[in-house]
Write an enzyme that holds these catalytic residues in place. Sequence first.
Site, mmCIF file in Angstrom:
data_model
loop_
_atom_site.group_PDB
_atom_site.id
_atom_site.type_symbol
_atom_site.label_atom_id
_atom_site.label_comp_id
_atom_site.label_asym_id
_atom_site.label_seq_id
_atom_site.Cartn_x
_atom_site.Cartn_y
_atom_site.Cartn_z
ATOM 1 N N HIS A 32 0.842 -1.213 0.000
ATOM 2 C CA HIS A 32 0.000 0.000 0.000
ATOM 3 C C HIS A 32 0.864 1.245 0.000
ATOM 4 O O HIS A 32 0.430 2.312 -0.396
ATOM 5 C CB HIS A 32 -0.895 0.032 1.255
ATOM 6 C CG HIS A 32 -1.707 -1.212 1.395
ATOM 7 N ND1 HIS A 32 -2.721 -1.522 0.530
ATOM 8 C CD2 HIS A 32 -1.620 -2.252 2.261
ATOM 9 C CE1 HIS A 32 -3.246 -2.685 0.880
ATOM 10 N NE2 HIS A 32 -2.600 -3.146 1.923
ATOM 11 N N HIS A 54 5.848 6.750 6.243
ATOM 12 C CA HIS A 54 5.443 6.285 4.916
ATOM 13 C C HIS A 54 4.764 7.449 4.196
ATOM 14 O O HIS A 54 4.428 8.461 4.813
ATOM 15 C CB HIS A 54 4.470 5.098 5.031
ATOM 16 C CG HIS A 54 3.226 5.462 5.740
ATOM 17 N ND1 HIS A 54 3.106 5.394 7.133
ATOM 18 C CD2 HIS A 54 2.048 5.958 5.296
ATOM 19 C CE1 HIS A 54 1.901 5.816 7.483
ATOM 20 N NE2 HIS A 54 1.235 6.174 6.387
ATOM 21 N N HIS A 98 1.794 8.834 1.157
ATOM 22 C CA HIS A 98 0.607 8.572 0.340
ATOM 23 C C HIS A 98 0.811 9.409 -0.911
ATOM 24 O O HIS A 98 0.716 10.637 -0.880
ATOM 25 C CB HIS A 98 -0.659 8.974 1.094
ATOM 26 C CG HIS A 98 -0.855 8.168 2.345
ATOM 27 N ND1 HIS A 98 -1.599 7.003 2.362
ATOM 28 C CD2 HIS A 98 -0.363 8.336 3.592
ATOM 29 C CE1 HIS A 98 -1.553 6.492 3.600
ATOM 30 N NE2 HIS A 98 -0.824 7.274 4.356
ATOM 31 N N GLU A 137 -4.044 12.774 1.808
ATOM 32 C CA GLU A 137 -5.273 12.236 2.409
ATOM 33 C C GLU A 137 -6.046 13.361 3.076
ATOM 34 O O GLU A 137 -7.221 13.564 2.806
ATOM 35 C CB GLU A 137 -4.919 11.138 3.410
ATOM 36 C CG GLU A 137 -4.221 9.970 2.721
ATOM 37 C CD GLU A 137 -4.203 8.738 3.570
ATOM 38 O OE1 GLU A 137 -3.750 8.799 4.718
ATOM 39 O OE2 GLU A 137 -4.656 7.686 3.104
ATOM 40 N N HIS A 139 3.474 10.567 6.489
ATOM 41 C CA HIS A 139 2.992 10.252 7.840
ATOM 42 C C HIS A 139 4.115 9.657 8.667
ATOM 43 O O HIS A 139 4.706 8.640 8.282
ATOM 44 C CB HIS A 139 1.833 9.256 7.763
ATOM 45 C CG HIS A 139 0.588 9.876 7.212
ATOM 46 N ND1 HIS A 139 -0.421 9.132 6.629
ATOM 47 C CD2 HIS A 139 0.200 11.169 7.120
ATOM 48 C CE1 HIS A 139 -1.378 9.945 6.232
ATOM 49 N NE2 HIS A 139 -1.028 11.191 6.521
ATOM 50 N N THR A 154 -5.758 5.932 8.605
ATOM 51 C CA THR A 154 -6.477 6.328 7.379
ATOM 52 C C THR A 154 -6.689 5.148 6.429
ATOM 53 O O THR A 154 -7.323 5.294 5.388
ATOM 54 C CB THR A 154 -5.684 7.395 6.603
ATOM 55 O OG1 THR A 154 -4.425 6.799 6.205
ATOM 56 C CG2 THR A 154 -5.444 8.631 7.436
ATOM 57 N N THR A 155 -6.118 3.983 6.818
ATOM 58 C CA THR A 155 -6.350 2.778 6.017
ATOM 59 C C THR A 155 -6.680 1.653 6.999
ATOM 60 O O THR A 155 -6.390 1.771 8.192
ATOM 61 C CB THR A 155 -5.080 2.374 5.234
ATOM 62 O OG1 THR A 155 -4.052 2.027 6.170
ATOM 63 C CG2 THR A 155 -4.597 3.490 4.329
HETATM 64 C C1 LIG Z 1 -4.666 -4.977 21.025
HETATM 65 C C2 LIG Z 1 -4.761 -5.717 19.729
HETATM 66 O O1 LIG Z 1 -5.726 -5.593 18.976
HETATM 67 N N1 LIG Z 1 -3.724 -6.548 19.471
HETATM 68 C C3 LIG Z 1 -3.738 -7.436 18.313
HETATM 69 C C4 LIG Z 1 -3.568 -6.613 17.043
HETATM 70 C C5 LIG Z 1 -2.674 -7.351 16.107
HETATM 71 C C6 LIG Z 1 -2.433 -6.534 14.878
HETATM 72 O O2 LIG Z 1 -2.338 -5.160 15.258
HETATM 73 C C7 LIG Z 1 -2.144 -4.280 14.222
HETATM 74 C C8 LIG Z 1 -1.968 -2.961 14.535
HETATM 75 C C9 LIG Z 1 -1.779 -2.041 13.530
HETATM 76 C C10 LIG Z 1 -1.757 -2.453 12.203
HETATM 77 N N2 LIG Z 1 -1.599 -1.588 11.139
HETATM 78 C C11 LIG Z 1 -1.303 -0.258 11.199
HETATM 79 O O3 LIG Z 1 -0.914 0.287 12.190
HETATM 80 N N3 LIG Z 1 -1.512 0.381 10.035
HETATM 81 C C12 LIG Z 1 -1.489 1.736 9.799
HETATM 82 C C13 LIG Z 1 -2.435 2.206 8.905
HETATM 83 C C14 LIG Z 1 -2.497 3.562 8.591
HETATM 84 C C15 LIG Z 1 -1.609 4.433 9.177
HETATM 85 S S1 LIG Z 1 -1.756 6.135 8.796
HETATM 86 N N4 LIG Z 1 -1.902 6.257 7.220
HETATM 87 O O4 LIG Z 1 -0.540 6.771 9.248
HETATM 88 O O5 LIG Z 1 -2.982 6.591 9.404
HETATM 89 C C16 LIG Z 1 -0.637 3.985 10.062
HETATM 90 C C17 LIG Z 1 -0.568 2.616 10.378
HETATM 91 C C18 LIG Z 1 -1.957 -3.789 11.896
HETATM 92 C C19 LIG Z 1 -2.151 -4.707 12.911
HETATM 93 ZN ZN LIG Z 2 -0.484 7.152 6.254
#
Ligand SMILES: CC(=O)NCCCCOc1ccc(NC(=O)Nc2ccc(S(N)(=O)=O)cc2)cc1
Ligand SMILES: [Zn+2]
Length: 235
Positions: free
Chosen positions: A61, A91, A93, A103, A116, A196-197
């Site tokens: 992405h 990263h 966008h 975004e 970001h 945002t994703t």
């Molecule tokens: C407490 C709990 O639930 N634990 C078990 C979760 C396991 C997986 O956890 C995760 C936690 C986080 C992610 N992905 C991200 O952080 N993505 C992300 C998307 C958009 C932005 S932006 N564009 O800056 O807004 C920044 C980061 C994937 C799995």
């Molecule tokens: Zn982002």
Amino acid sequence: HWGYGKEDGPSAWHRQYPVAKGNRQSPIDIIPNEARRDSTLGPIFLKYDQCRSLNIANNGHSVVVEFDDSDDRSVVLGGPLDNPYRLKQFHFHWGGKGCEGSEHTVAGVGYASELHVVHWNAVKYKTYNDAAAAPDGLAVLGIFLELGDDHRWLHMITDALYMVKFKGSATDFKGFNPKCLLPSSLHYWTYLGSLTTPPLHESVTWIVLKEPIVVSEKQVSAAALNIIHKTFPTV
Ligand SMILES: CC(=O)NCCCCOc1ccc(NC(=O)Nc2ccc(S(N)(=O)=O)cc2)cc1
Ligand SMILES: [Zn+2]
């Protein structure tokens, strides 16, 4: 899987990620005339001098630069934040050829791209994943990129894109300090929002800088964008 196409794009994300219909979803249109001045908010501070970048990766992405977040060596603090938040990754966008990739928008106006810088609350949460699911878990610095002259350091990122052409590829990327991607002013807007994703967690304190950085069309050039587009057909 999610993407930016007709079938798997933002309007469809709510099916697999119901929080998409939540009440603090990002991005938003920032309307400066309607933004409230909060005199209790001080300046933000970015302590990146000891930061240790690890690798640059293509997650299908975006292109992400990850940092060693095993201690508080690099943090963002101040502003709306009650404690330091640890630097995790940054990263971009990007847009498509000539179309706006940012975004967030400012009074309806988009920018060529948006950077970001993602930080997490390691004071309150044990892991990034736990923080990413908590309402005060993340602090993301948003920086707009507008087209103009060459940015003197962005080439270090765009040159590396060739090494991570394909989704799931990563390569070493040491010694990069994101301080070189900041504008001269750290004046900001802030609001409580979300990723945002997908997974769209409502866990982000957004800190969006008012001053964009300037990059050249060449730098976010067809080559770079083709790389992004060729491997991310869904973007
Ligand atoms: C407490 C709990 O639930 N634990 C078990 C979760 C396991 C997986 O956890 C995760 C936690 C986080 C992610 N992905 C991200 O952080 N993505 C992300 C998307 C958009 C932005 S932006 N564009 O800056 O807004 C920044 C980061 C994937 C799995
Ligand atoms: Zn982002």
